[in-house]
Design an enzyme around this catalytic site. Structure first.
Site, short mmCIF file in Angstrom:
data_model
loop_
_atom_site.label_atom_id
_atom_site.label_comp_id
_atom_site.label_asym_id
_atom_site.label_seq_id
_atom_site.Cartn_x
_atom_site.Cartn_y
_atom_site.Cartn_z
CG HIS A 61 -21.14 -30.25 77.86
ND1 HIS A 61 -20.46 -29.78 78.95
CD2 HIS A 61 -20.32 -30.02 76.80
CE1 HIS A 61 -19.30 -29.28 78.58
NE2 HIS A 61 -19.18 -29.42 77.27
CG LEU A 64 -24.88 -30.25 67.89
CD1 LEU A 64 -26.30 -29.73 67.71
CD2 LEU A 64 -24.83 -31.74 67.59
NE ARG A 65 -16.42 -30.17 67.56
CZ ARG A 65 -15.88 -29.85 68.72
NH1 ARG A 65 -16.06 -28.64 69.24
NH2 ARG A 65 -15.18 -30.71 69.40
CG ASN A 95 -16.90 -25.06 71.54
OD1 ASN A 95 -18.02 -25.52 71.32
ND2 ASN A 95 -15.85 -25.83 71.75
CG ASP A 152 -17.64 -26.34 77.21
OD1 ASP A 152 -16.95 -26.58 78.20
OD2 ASP A 152 -17.82 -27.15 76.28
CG HIS A 232 -16.63 -30.84 81.55
ND1 HIS A 232 -15.94 -29.89 82.27
CD2 HIS A 232 -16.68 -30.38 80.27
CE1 HIS A 232 -15.60 -28.91 81.46
NE2 HIS A 232 -16.03 -29.18 80.24
CG ASN A 279 -9.70 -29.39 78.89
OD1 ASN A 279 -9.55 -29.63 80.09
ND2 ASN A 279 -9.61 -28.18 78.38
CG ASP A 306 -17.27 -32.37 76.83
OD1 ASP A 306 -17.48 -31.64 75.84
OD2 ASP A 306 -16.23 -32.32 77.49
N GLY A 325 -11.12 -34.15 73.15
CA GLY A 325 -12.55 -34.39 72.91
C GLY A 325 -12.85 -35.80 72.48
ZN LIG Z 1 -15.64 -28.06 78.55
#
Ligand SMILES: [Zn+2]
Length: 426
Positions: A61, A64-65, A95, A152, A232, A279, A306, A325
């Site tokens: 999880h 890396l954006r 995401n 996610d 998570h 979150n 995460d 985050g």
């Molecule tokens: Zn999540």
């Protein structure tokens, strides 16, 4: 990489147990695991005295954006942070912008991964654009090697769509990972709903927002025979639900917990510092204790970071406006060793070979002929976390100034020493 690398004087720990041995690596593979291997001229000799030598960590999880949010992180910077944290494989969450929801973006991330300091495995989105309306083309992504699918950042809200996704995924032999959150029940909340949210006068998210979806998805797994992985887990109720489902048997379910949910509580929000906004949110001590118990008794299969980088300007907004985050790759192992009382071998099981199995990655044993994705760490070395020294592009580290025990010394990825003496080599 050609050339020999000798890891000298360490304690090898893998899923078969532990033994004192030197480890010799050549051309990306382990070629010898023996006591007292005499180094020859031209070899790179790395000191492992007092250290543990183990299969590299695997993170299920990681955010890396890239593509789309390169100011927060890139595949390169995130993989460097991962290597410094002892990881040789990370699963990159979809995401991104655009979302990883089809073959083109999967390929884009796979191409970026070719230059990374660890293996980067893109996860695919369950639904197109992660909008929760229409299934993404999972088959074409699975054909490119994607093993884990998730929306996610959001859970799939529509039970009927989730049922179809589980059926579809079962046919493909892939796993659906779920961010369990009932969005309607969670709406408007910025932290855990409880004593601290009341005291601080902040809108909270009840534990039940997570637990409702865990319970629903367990029912859907029973209905479909699909394979589900709970991301998570953060509440005592969620852990109890997964424990009961595993005890009943017959279901393909697994779960992860993050380093921050086993080490921090919602009391950290008292100073309104957005670095503690995450979150699912940080929970009270009873939930932290339940997560630790779930890791101890096998209910939770893996520790996953995460790792969620955000630029400073975003995290400097007021708490209720800041994005959720935290960073995690460089501190995860030390947090687990410091806050869990499980011993080195169990922590490695939770962070290396158990998550590896869930995504079909080889994580040992450390033996002749196996891939040389390895790392070396000193389990007792203490250090103070300094976010300004992070390899990540972002600085949102909740452990700033904390003293942790357990420090990564060297990391070998495909036999190449990408970290030597705690320094990234490229
Ligand atoms: Zn999540």
């Amino acid at each position: 990489m050609s050339g020999e690398v000798l890891l000298r004087g360490g304690l090898v720990v893998d899923l078969t147990g532990e033994r004192r041995a030197d480890v010799l690596v050549r051309d990306g593979a382990v070629v010898a695991v023996e006591v007292d291997i005499a180094p020859a001229a031209g070899w790179t000799v790395l000191d492992a005295a007092g250290c543990v030598v183990a299969p590299g960590l695997v993170d299920l999880h990681t955010h890396l954006r890239q593509p789309g949010r390169e100011e927060a992180e890139t595949v390169e910077t995130g993989s460097r942070a991962a290597a410094l944290g002892g990881y040789t494989t990370v699963v990159a969450m979809p995401n991104t912008e655009p979302a990883i929801d089809g073959a083109a973006v999967v390929r884009e991330v796979q191409e970026l991964a070719e230059k990374a300091l660890c293996a980067v495995l893109p996860a695919g989105a369950i639904t197109k654009g992660r909008r929760g309306e229409e299934l993404a083309p999972m088959a074409e992504m699975a054909a490119l090697g994607v093993r884990l699918f998730t929306d996610d950042g959001r859970g799939v809200q529509d039970a009927r769509l989730m049922r179809r996704a589980l059926e579809y995924a079962a046919g493909l032999g892939v796993t659906l990972a779920q961010h369990c959150e009932d969005e309607r029940l969670a709406a408007g909340g910025h932290m855990h709903e409880g004593e601290w949210s009341s005291r601080l006068g902040m809108a909270g998210v009840p534990a039940e927002a997570e637990e409702l979806m865990v319970a629903r998805d367990l029912a859907l797994v029973r209905l479909t025979g699909g394979r589900a992985h709970f991301q998570h887990l953060s509440t005592a109720g969620s852990v109890a639900l997964v424990r009961a489902a595993k005890a009943a048997g017959g279901l393909a379910v697994s779960a992860e917990a993050t380093p921050h949910h086993l080490s921090l509580t919602d009391a950290a929000v008292a100073g309104f510092d957005p670095v503690f906004k995450v979150n699912p949110p940080l929970r009270p001590q009873a939930d932290v204790d339940a997560v630790r118990a779930g890791l101890a008794d096998g209910t939770i299969d893996a520790i996953a970071t995460d790792h969620a980088p955000h630029p400073q300007e975003d995290k400097e907004r007021p708490f209720d406006q800041a994005p959720p985050g935290m960073l995690g790759l460089e501190t995860a192992l030390a947090v687990a060793l410091t806050y869990l009382d499980l011993g080195v071998a169990r922590v490695l099981a939770l962070m290396s070979w158990q998550p590896a199995r869930l995504v079909g990655v080889d994580a040992g044993p450390v033996a002749e002929g196996r891939a040389a994705d390895l790392f070396v760490f000193d389990p007792t070395a203490e250090w103070v976390v300094d976010p300004t020294r992070s390899a990540s592009r972002s600085r949102n580290n909740p452990y700033a100034g904390r003293r942790l025990a357990g420090r990564v010394r060297h990391t070998l990825y495909q036999g190449e020493p990408v970290v030597i003496d705690g320094q990234a080599q490229r």
